[in-house]
Design an enzyme around this catalytic site. Structure first.
Site, PDB file in Angstrom:
ATOM      1  N   LYS A  56     125.715  -9.104  21.115  1.00  0.00           N
ATOM      2  CA  LYS A  56     125.615 -10.484  21.579  1.00  0.00           C
ATOM      3  C   LYS A  56     126.756 -11.265  20.941  1.00  0.00           C
ATOM      4  CE  LYS A  56     123.533 -13.777  23.855  1.00  0.00           C
ATOM      5  NZ  LYS A  56     123.552 -13.827  25.342  1.00  0.00           N
ATOM      6  N   ASP A  90     121.308  -9.311  26.633  1.00  0.00           N
ATOM      7  CA  ASP A  90     120.461  -9.856  27.701  1.00  0.00           C
ATOM      8  C   ASP A  90     120.735  -9.117  29.012  1.00  0.00           C
ATOM      9  OD1 ASP A  90     123.008 -11.023  27.613  1.00  0.00           O
ATOM     10  OD2 ASP A  90     122.310 -13.063  28.039  1.00  0.00           O
ATOM     11  N   TYR A 119     117.722  -6.569   9.201  1.00  0.00           N
ATOM     12  CA  TYR A 119     116.696  -5.772   8.502  1.00  0.00           C
ATOM     13  C   TYR A 119     116.953  -5.607   7.009  1.00  0.00           C
ATOM     14  CZ  TYR A 119     114.215  -4.378  12.717  1.00  0.00           C
ATOM     15  OH  TYR A 119     113.454  -4.375  13.856  1.00  0.00           O
ATOM     16  N   ASP A 179     115.845  -2.082  18.316  1.00  0.00           N
ATOM     17  CA  ASP A 179     114.384  -2.142  18.203  1.00  0.00           C
ATOM     18  C   ASP A 179     113.772  -2.659  19.507  1.00  0.00           C
ATOM     19  OD1 ASP A 179     111.778  -2.240  16.983  1.00  0.00           O
ATOM     20  OD2 ASP A 179     112.052  -4.409  16.799  1.00  0.00           O
ATOM     21  N   ASP A 219     111.631  -0.423  22.915  1.00  0.00           N
ATOM     22  CA  ASP A 219     110.271  -0.638  23.437  1.00  0.00           C
ATOM     23  C   ASP A 219     110.337  -0.758  24.963  1.00  0.00           C
ATOM     24  OD1 ASP A 219     109.146  -0.647  20.870  1.00  0.00           O
ATOM     25  OD2 ASP A 219     107.868  -2.385  21.284  1.00  0.00           O
TER      26      ASP A 219
HETATM   27  C1  IPM Z   1     110.290   0.462  14.969  1.00  0.00           C
HETATM   28  C2  IPM Z   1     109.329  -0.552  14.435  1.00  0.00           C
HETATM   29  C3  IPM Z   1     109.818  -1.067  13.083  1.00  0.00           C
HETATM   30  C4  IPM Z   1     111.173  -1.698  13.308  1.00  0.00           C
HETATM   31  C5  IPM Z   1     108.856  -2.027  12.366  1.00  0.00           C
HETATM   32  C6  IPM Z   1     107.517  -1.385  12.133  1.00  0.00           C
HETATM   33  C7  IPM Z   1     109.429  -2.560  11.087  1.00  0.00           C
HETATM   34  O1  IPM Z   1     109.145  -1.575  15.347  1.00  0.00           O
HETATM   35  O2  IPM Z   1     110.490   1.500  14.314  1.00  0.00           O
HETATM   36  O3  IPM Z   1     110.823   0.257  16.051  1.00  0.00           O
HETATM   37  O4  IPM Z   1     111.270  -2.889  13.619  1.00  0.00           O
HETATM   38  O5  IPM Z   1     112.162  -0.989  13.165  1.00  0.00           O
HETATM   39 MG    MG Z   2     110.107  -1.223  17.210  1.00  0.00          MG
END
Ligand code: IPM
Ligand code: MG
Length: 355
Positions: free
Chosen positions: A188, A220, A136, A244, A248
């Site tokens: 990883k 993984d 990042y 990240d 999700d």
């Molecule tokens: C998050 C989002 C961000 C990230 C994006 C919007 C850059 O997905 O906060 O998880 O990748 O950190």
């Molecule tokens: Mg994200």
């Protein structure tokens, strides 16, 4: 003294869910007798289209004057990909050195998870995502773009100081959470040799926490275990990119993308709180977005500000409403509109509905 809070509603569903978070914040403020002073900041894709201005121009000292920053969501298909995200989210995370991205994953009621034979007792983890390094940092680029000889490079950066402060935070958190007292390192390092630094520092720091058990797994396998055996996790500490992705997955396991919150923290300094979902342009303006993630981000902000009782009340109100089914689901289109969910939580937090 009021808490001085910057609010960046942002794009898409951001303003809709932030409105509900602020409703709950006000309700908590009046019940627990503290004051908040809200300053709205205009940074969004629409603002950029209208004015050509980006948040990256703001002096960081102006942001340091706040006690906390509350963010909705960013991203708009009309802009160059990633432009607005980099200019707001990266300015905040990297500029303010918010080195921890704390993302709890909690299943409040069994019916909310898409997993089979998984109960709330199995899903109660906290992901500590390193938030200032890795892929990042924006080091890299491409040459001969669009040709057959194109080269694209992105560097993953890990510093000793950056890795260590993150891992220490995770161990301290495991102690604070108390129950399982376990930290799992997710990396990883078999394929990405540079991530060996995470293994080494993890081993060193672990020696300072003999009361905390440890585990080290590849990302993984972590993805697989989050689905097949989520109960093995308490605190997960991981790199920026893996954090990240895994969060999700975590959000969906706990009931939906709209349900999860995050805290971008530099302990002791101004920090930023946001739902983990994006701007969801496909459902923006329809009042169907679930504001629970944005509301739980308010709970995390209150905890950070030291309003622990208020923070606990916001979280337990959400939990009670989900357990009782008054908030039936965490998907967009739960049957309740965005404001109805916010009203229910604000009412519950106010204490007026208590018998
Ligand atoms: C998050 C989002 C961000 C990230 C994006 C919007 C850059 O997905 O906060 O998880 O990748 O950190
Ligand atoms: Mg994200």
């Amino acid at each position: 003294m009021p808490y001085h809070i910057a609010v960046i509603p942002g794009d898409g569903i951001g303003p809709e869910v932030v409105a509900e978070g602020l409703k709950v914040l006000e309700s908590a403020a009046s019940r627990f007798e503290f004051c908040v002073d809200i300053e709205r900041l205009p940074w969004s894709s629409q603002f950029f289209l209208d004015t050509g201005r980006l948040m990256s121009e703001v002096p960081l000292d102006d942001l340091r004057a706040f006690d906390a920053i509350y963010l909705g969501a960013l991203g708009d298909p009309r802009l160059e990909r990633g432009l607005i995200e980099r200019s707001v989210i990266m300015t905040l995370r990297l500029g303010l050195d918010l080195y921890i991205n704390l993302r709890p994953i909690v299943l409040y009621a069994e019916r909310l998870t898409p997993l089979k034979r998984v109960t709330p007792a199995d899903v109660d983890m906290a992901v500590v995502r390193e938030n200032t390094e890795d892929a990042y940092v924006g080091i890299g680029g491409s040459m001969r773009a669009g040709t057959a000889e194109e080269i694209a490079i992105a560097e993953m950066i890990y510093t000793r100081a950056g890795v260590e402060r993150c891992i220490r935070y995770a161990f301290d958190l495991a102690r604070k959470r108390g129950q399982r007292r376990k930290v799992t390192l997710v990396d990883k390092s078999n394929a990405i040799r540079a991530q060996e630094i995470w293994r080494r520092v993890f081993g060193e720091v672990a020696r300072d926490y003999p009361d905390v058990s440890t585990d080290e797994i590849y990302v993984d396998a972590a993805a697989m275990f989050m689905v097949s055996d989520p109960a093995r996790f308490d605190v997960i500490v991981t790199t920026n990119l893996f954090g990240d992705i895994l969060t999700d997955l975590g959000a969906v396991i706990q009931g939906g993308m709209g349900s999860a919150a995050s805290a971008n923290i530099h302990p002791g300094r101004v920090s930023m709180f946001e739902p983990i979902h994006g701007s969801a342009p496909d459902i923006a303006g329809k009042s169907v977005a679930n504001p629970v993630g944005a509301i739980l981000a308010v709970a995390m902000m209150l905890d950070f500000l030291g309003e622990r009782e208020a923070a606990g009340e916001v979280e337990s109100s959400v939990r009670d409403l989900l357990v009782s089914g008054r908030i039936p689901s965490l998907d967009a289109g739960s049957g309740l509109d965005t404001a109805q969910v916010g009203d229910l939580v604000a009412e519950e937090v106010s204490g007026r509905v208590r018998s």
